[in-house]
Design an enzyme around this catalytic site. Structure first.
Site, PDB file in Angstrom:
ATOM      1  N   THR B   1       0.834  -1.210   0.000  1.00 20.92           N
ATOM      2  CA  THR B   1       0.000   0.000   0.000  1.00 20.92           C
ATOM      3  C   THR B   1       0.863   1.251   0.000  1.00 20.92           C
ATOM      4  OG1 THR B   1      -1.881  -1.000   1.106  1.00 20.92           O
ATOM      5  CG2 THR B   1      -1.611   1.363   1.394  1.00 20.92           C
ATOM      6  N   GLU B 104      10.276  -3.688  -2.320  1.00 19.09           N
ATOM      7  CA  GLU B 104      10.670  -4.869  -1.541  1.00 19.09           C
ATOM      8  C   GLU B 104      11.774  -5.654  -2.254  1.00 19.09           C
ATOM      9  OE1 GLU B 104       6.765  -6.391  -1.004  1.00 19.09           O
ATOM     10  OE2 GLU B 104       6.580  -5.509   0.994  1.00 19.09           O
ATOM     11  N   ASN B 263       7.247 -11.490   0.570  1.00 22.69           N
ATOM     12  CA  ASN B 263       5.806 -11.648   0.336  1.00 22.69           C
ATOM     13  C   ASN B 263       5.302 -13.077   0.541  1.00 22.69           C
ATOM     14  OD1 ASN B 263       4.615  -8.972  -0.460  1.00 22.69           O
ATOM     15  ND2 ASN B 263       6.518  -9.032  -1.626  1.00 22.69           N
ATOM     16  N   THR B 268      -2.272 -12.737   4.979  1.00 23.90           N
ATOM     17  CA  THR B 268      -3.541 -12.212   5.478  1.00 23.90           C
ATOM     18  C   THR B 268      -3.934 -12.991   6.726  1.00 23.90           C
ATOM     19  OG1 THR B 268      -4.264 -11.537   3.316  1.00 23.90           O
ATOM     20  CG2 THR B 268      -5.973 -11.965   4.923  1.00 23.90           C
TER      21      THR B 268
END
Lengths: 209, 268
Positions: B1, B104, B263, B268
């Site tokens: 984000t 990243e 990642n 989540t």
């Protein structure tokens, strides 16, 4: 995670700055993400006096609760000439895809911040942003409990701004803060300032409007 | 984000703030890509409290009329508005670049500059497609001067079409919506522009591969900053001198093992 700044990135972190008059920044710890036990994860940037605001938002169809809430308040402000005090931000949880409860949490976060201002009334004064993992609900009680402390941490020094820039980080390896001064042709003797912070490292292909 | 907060003590007309922000975002935050994924939360907020403005100062406003324009021509932005719009745009571009530098696992900061003789959207579509290509980005990580992957990414960009049937001498100044999408492979050139200001390294010139000095290419790709210049308007002179070039710039980074590590662990 260890948030020490890699040597190669340290040159991008300012050691001083010139910040706009009448704005305050600060950070506090709320423990939004259970695994985070030591880094501030709440940030607040405010104007000492109410002022006009604008924002651009993601065009992703699945807009997170804070996006929907801030967007609706700004839309209303345009028709009613409403002003704002600032923005409260949490990192660690995006409050995205969290349904109606998520929206209530975003509103509660902003409302609690509004209560810290002496000019609080029914109209929203604070925009709200969240960043972090998608699909989890905010630990709203921990956040609202920390907001008065967050408000008491506000200040106008470089460290206050830098702390706020750090608090909005997620997987970022360094805080992103810039400030500079400028003049305008009509009043060349008046020096204005602009300051900004940003965060982001992954899930980055913005398309905002 | 991506989140951003921008504050100034200049005085700005509230009705002009959104437009100023939108305009500045076009070439800053909306011109970066790390992994091609658009977040659910991207937001940039902008506050202007006027605390530094002298008493009675007019607000910066997009609708204001330059006094001289009343005499000499149609309404246009006044000098303050122009100056502030430039200031805001440059400031937001510098902020946006910091995000790319923190991509990243990123080891490189890459500017992709595409020039098209057709229009800005054509240049932008090509630039975005290159910036989103995982194979271009892994090649950059591997220090490989892989112009083939760059061309491939341009070739499948949404909205871009080839027009091989058009003879070179009559390549059109566009009139209709179809021709807005044309790219000619044989007028396409690709170069690396070194960050140290040294001479550009031509990889492809008007569709023909160059004899690339691999040692020089490696030197350039070892620098942290790199610019890829794509010309979709590379007419042989003097014809090329007559064509207006539209330029789009995207800022991106390479794609490394570290991106997958981060990642794969961020759930989540």
């Amino acid at each position: 995670a260890d948030r020490s700044i890699p040597a190669a990135k340290q040159k991008y972190v300012p050691s001083s700055g010139t910040y706009p008059k009448g704005f305050l920044a600060g950070s506090a710890f709320a423990g939004v993400k259970a695994s985070n036990t030591k880094y501030d994860d709440l940030a607040l940037v405010v104007s000492e006096e109410p002022c006009p605001a604008a924002a651009i938002f993601t065009k992703n169809i699945f807009q997170a609760a804070p996006v929907k809430v801030s967007k609706s308040w700004l839309a209303k402000s345009r028709s009613e000439g409403q002003t704002f005090r600032g923005v409260v931000v949490n990192s660690g949880c995006a409050n995205a895809v969290t349904g109606k409860v998520g929206q209530e949490h975003a509103e509660a976060m902003a409302r609690k911040t509004d209560e810290c201002f002496s000019d609080a009334d029914e109209t929203p004064k604070t925009l709200v942003m969240s960043t972090g993992v998608i699909g989890q609900r905010l630990p709203i009680d921990r956040i609202t409990e920390a907001i008065p402390h967050l408000h008491s941490n506000l200040g106008s020094t470089h460290d206050h701004w830098l702390d706020a820039a750090k608090a909005i980080c997620t997987t970022d390896t360094f805080p992103k803060l810039l400030s500079r001064t400028f003049t305008l042709p009509s009043h060349p003797d008046t020096t204005y300032s602009i300051a900004g912070m940003t965060k982001g490292a992954g899930m980055i292909h913005p398309n905002m409007g | 984000t991506l989140l951003g907060i921008i504050c100034t003590d200049a005085k700005i007309d509230p009705r002009s703030m959104k437009k100023l922000l939108d305009k500045a975002a076009r070439h800053s935050f909306n011109s970066i890509s790390i992994d091609g994924d658009t977040s659910t939360n991207d937001t940039v907020a902008f506050f202007a409290n006027g605390a530094a403005a002298p008493p009675g100062a007019d607000p910066i406003a997009l609708a204001t009329v330059d006094e001289r324009a009343k005499v000499f021509g149609p309404p246009r932005l006044n000098a303050d508005t122009k100056a502030f719009a430039t200031e805001l745009s440059n400031f937001m571009t510098d902020l946006a670049k910091l995000v790319v530098r923190d991509g990243e696992g990123a080891t490189k900061f890459v500017t992709i500059r595409v020039r098209s003789d057709v229009d800005y959207p054509t240049a932008k579509r090509a630039a975005v497609s290159i910036a989103r290509s995982a194979l271009v980005k892994t090649a950059l990580y591997g220090k490989d001067a892989n112009w083939g992957r760059i061309l491939c990414a341009i070739g499948y960009a949404p909205g871009i079409m080839s027009s091989p049937e058009l003879p070179a001498v009559d390549f059109p100044k566009v009139k209709d919506s179809d021709s807005l999408k044309q790219v000619r492979p044989d007028f396409t050139s690709v170069s690396f522009i070194p960050a140290d200001g040294s001479e550009e390294l031509k990889l492809l010139v008007r569709g023909e591969p160059e004899e690339v000095d691999e040692v020089r290419a490696k030197q350039i790709l070892e620098m942290e900053d790199l610019e890829i210049l794509v010309r979709l308007d590379d007419f042989p002179p003097p014809r090329g001198d007559l064509i207006r070039s539209h330029e789009a710039v995207m800022y991106t980074c390479d794609l490394s093992h570290e991106y997958v590590t981060i990642n794969g662990d961020y759930r989540t």
